[in-house]
Design an enzyme around this catalytic site. Structure first.
Site, short mmCIF file in Angstrom:
data_model
loop_
_atom_site.label_atom_id
_atom_site.label_comp_id
_atom_site.label_asym_id
_atom_site.label_seq_id
_atom_site.Cartn_x
_atom_site.Cartn_y
_atom_site.Cartn_z
N GLY A 151 2.83 -1.27 4.25
CA GLY A 151 2.90 0.15 3.92
C GLY A 151 4.35 0.57 3.73
O GLY A 151 4.94 0.43 2.66
N GLY A 152 4.96 1.07 4.80
CA GLY A 152 6.31 1.63 4.77
C GLY A 152 7.33 0.78 4.01
O GLY A 152 8.05 1.29 3.13
N GLU A 184 -5.55 -5.54 10.42
CA GLU A 184 -4.54 -4.51 10.66
C GLU A 184 -4.81 -3.79 11.97
O GLU A 184 -5.56 -2.79 12.00
CB GLU A 184 -4.57 -3.49 9.52
CG GLU A 184 -4.24 -4.08 8.16
CD GLU A 184 -3.59 -3.05 7.24
OE1 GLU A 184 -2.48 -3.32 6.78
OE2 GLU A 184 -4.16 -1.98 7.03
N ASN A 188 0.87 -1.18 0.00
CA ASN A 188 0.00 0.00 0.00
C ASN A 188 0.91 1.23 0.00
O ASN A 188 1.52 1.55 1.02
CB ASN A 188 -0.89 -0.05 1.27
CG ASN A 188 -1.72 1.21 1.45
OD1 ASN A 188 -1.77 2.07 0.57
ND2 ASN A 188 -2.35 1.32 2.61
N GLY A 210 2.36 1.64 10.83
CA GLY A 210 3.31 2.74 10.70
C GLY A 210 4.02 3.10 12.00
O GLY A 210 4.63 4.14 12.11
N SER A 245 3.32 -2.73 10.25
CA SER A 245 4.76 -2.78 10.44
C SER A 245 5.40 -4.12 10.03
O SER A 245 6.34 -4.60 10.67
CB SER A 245 5.13 -2.44 11.90
OG SER A 245 4.71 -1.12 12.20
N LYS A 271 0.11 4.29 -0.18
CA LYS A 271 -0.50 5.47 0.47
C LYS A 271 -0.26 6.71 -0.40
O LYS A 271 -0.28 6.62 -1.62
CB LYS A 271 0.03 5.62 1.89
CG LYS A 271 -0.13 4.31 2.67
CD LYS A 271 0.09 4.42 4.14
CE LYS A 271 -0.10 3.05 4.77
NZ LYS A 271 0.01 3.06 6.22
N HIS A 311 -9.63 0.93 4.97
CA HIS A 311 -8.32 1.06 5.61
C HIS A 311 -8.45 1.98 6.83
O HIS A 311 -9.21 2.96 6.80
CB HIS A 311 -7.30 1.64 4.62
CG HIS A 311 -5.91 1.60 5.16
ND1 HIS A 311 -5.43 2.57 6.01
CD2 HIS A 311 -4.91 0.70 5.01
CE1 HIS A 311 -4.19 2.26 6.35
NE2 HIS A 311 -3.85 1.13 5.76
N GLU A 334 -6.75 4.32 7.96
CA GLU A 334 -6.54 5.76 7.72
C GLU A 334 -7.79 6.40 7.12
O GLU A 334 -8.10 7.55 7.39
CB GLU A 334 -5.30 5.96 6.83
CG GLU A 334 -4.02 5.75 7.63
CD GLU A 334 -2.84 5.21 6.84
OE1 GLU A 334 -2.82 5.31 5.61
OE2 GLU A 334 -1.92 4.65 7.49
P1 PGA Z 1 2.78 -0.16 7.67
O1 PGA Z 1 1.32 0.09 7.01
O2 PGA Z 1 3.32 -1.42 7.03
O3 PGA Z 1 3.57 1.04 7.31
O4 PGA Z 1 2.57 -0.34 9.13
C1 PGA Z 1 0.42 -0.96 6.80
C2 PGA Z 1 -0.86 -0.47 6.20
O5 PGA Z 1 -1.27 0.67 6.48
O6 PGA Z 1 -1.50 -1.18 5.41
#
Ligand code: PGA
Length: 250
Positions: free
Chosen positions: A233-234, A166, A9, A172, A212, A11, A94, A96
């Site tokens: 994500g990251g 999640e 993802n 994150g 993460s 973002k 998601h 966010e």
């Molecule tokens: P992250 O994000 O791997 O940076 O924790 C995961 C996500 O938001 O799907």
């Protein structure tokens, strides 16, 4: 057998030119055998990325859609629009979107229906906040999010559904759930799906863990019985780390 999924993802990161470069490099480093790989870029990078994909090595998904088909909804993007660009997946719910943009499960339900009507496969995200976890409400929250988000949908309509567990506190933050906690959350989701849709559906649906995930912890997470993949994500933003996630089994 449930084919594993490694999904990135992106973002609100990477310009179209950077996204195109990312996909090109990623594909050049992938082996013939790999899990299902999906990238969710910003809308603006979808075309640039699709142009770099000549075989089915990587699928592209949208990070969001609006649930109406067309009309006066300034700033929104409909499911059929991203479908025409070649997206096969869409993220729904998601955290966010839920937290920053105040989307609730009722809205997520409408988005999943719009996705299905337009031949997009929905990847539904669910997860508890830190406060909810500390108050022992994890199961309640997961159950409510699942039931409301999937309301009035049949197992036939949900044949391509993927769920991502999640925990919000793990996104994150660098705080990954332990493999045992991640497995417990994912197994609980499977159990609830089994109660609603029956065992055969629940055994087929792929459930991912997200929060993460990185090249160091992916193997342990993926070795858990019920975890069928990861939403990242990251660590999905750089080819160097994402390719290690794609090759988690090595
Ligand atoms: P992250 O994000 O791997 O940076 O924790 C995961 C996500 O938001 O799907």
């Amino acid at each position: 057998m449930r084919r594993p999924i490694i999904a990135g993802n992106h973002k609100m990161n990477l310009l179209p030119s950077q996204g195109a470069k990312f996909i090109k490099e990623l594909i050049s480093q992938m082996d013939n055998e790999h899990p299902e790989v999906i990238i969710f870029p910003p809308y603006t990078s979808i075309v640039a990325m699709k142009n770099e994909i000549d075989q089915k090595a990587v699928e592209i998904g949208a990070q969001n859609i609006y649930y109406e088909e067309s009309g006066a909804y300034t700033g929104e993007v409909a499911a059929n629009m991203v479908f025409e660009l070649g997206c096969t997946w869409v993220l729904c719910g998601h955290s966010e979107r839920r937290e920053i943009f105040k989307e609730d499960s009722h809205m997520v339900n409408k988005k999943i229906k719009a996705a299905i009507r337009n031949n997009l496969k929905p990847m539904l995200c669910v997860g508890e906040s830190l406060e909810q976890r500390e108050q022992n409400q994890t199961k309640e929250v997961l159950e409510e999010q699942l039931k409301e988000s999937l309301k009035y949908l049949s197992s036939q309509e949900l044949k391509d559904l993927v769920v991502a567990y999640e925990p919000v506190w793990a996104i994150g933050t660098g705080k990954t759930a332990t493999p045992q906690d991640a497995q417990a959350g994912v197994a609980f989701i499977r159990e609830k799906l089994s109660e609603i849709y029956g065992e055969s559906m629940a055994k087929k649906v792929r459930i991912l863990y997200g929060g993460s995930v990185n090249p160091e912890n992916v193997k342990n997470l993926m070795s858990q019985n019920d975890i069928d993949g990861a939403l990242i994500g990251g660590a999905s933003l750089k080819v160097d780390s994402f390719i290690k996630l794609v090759k988690y089994h090595e």
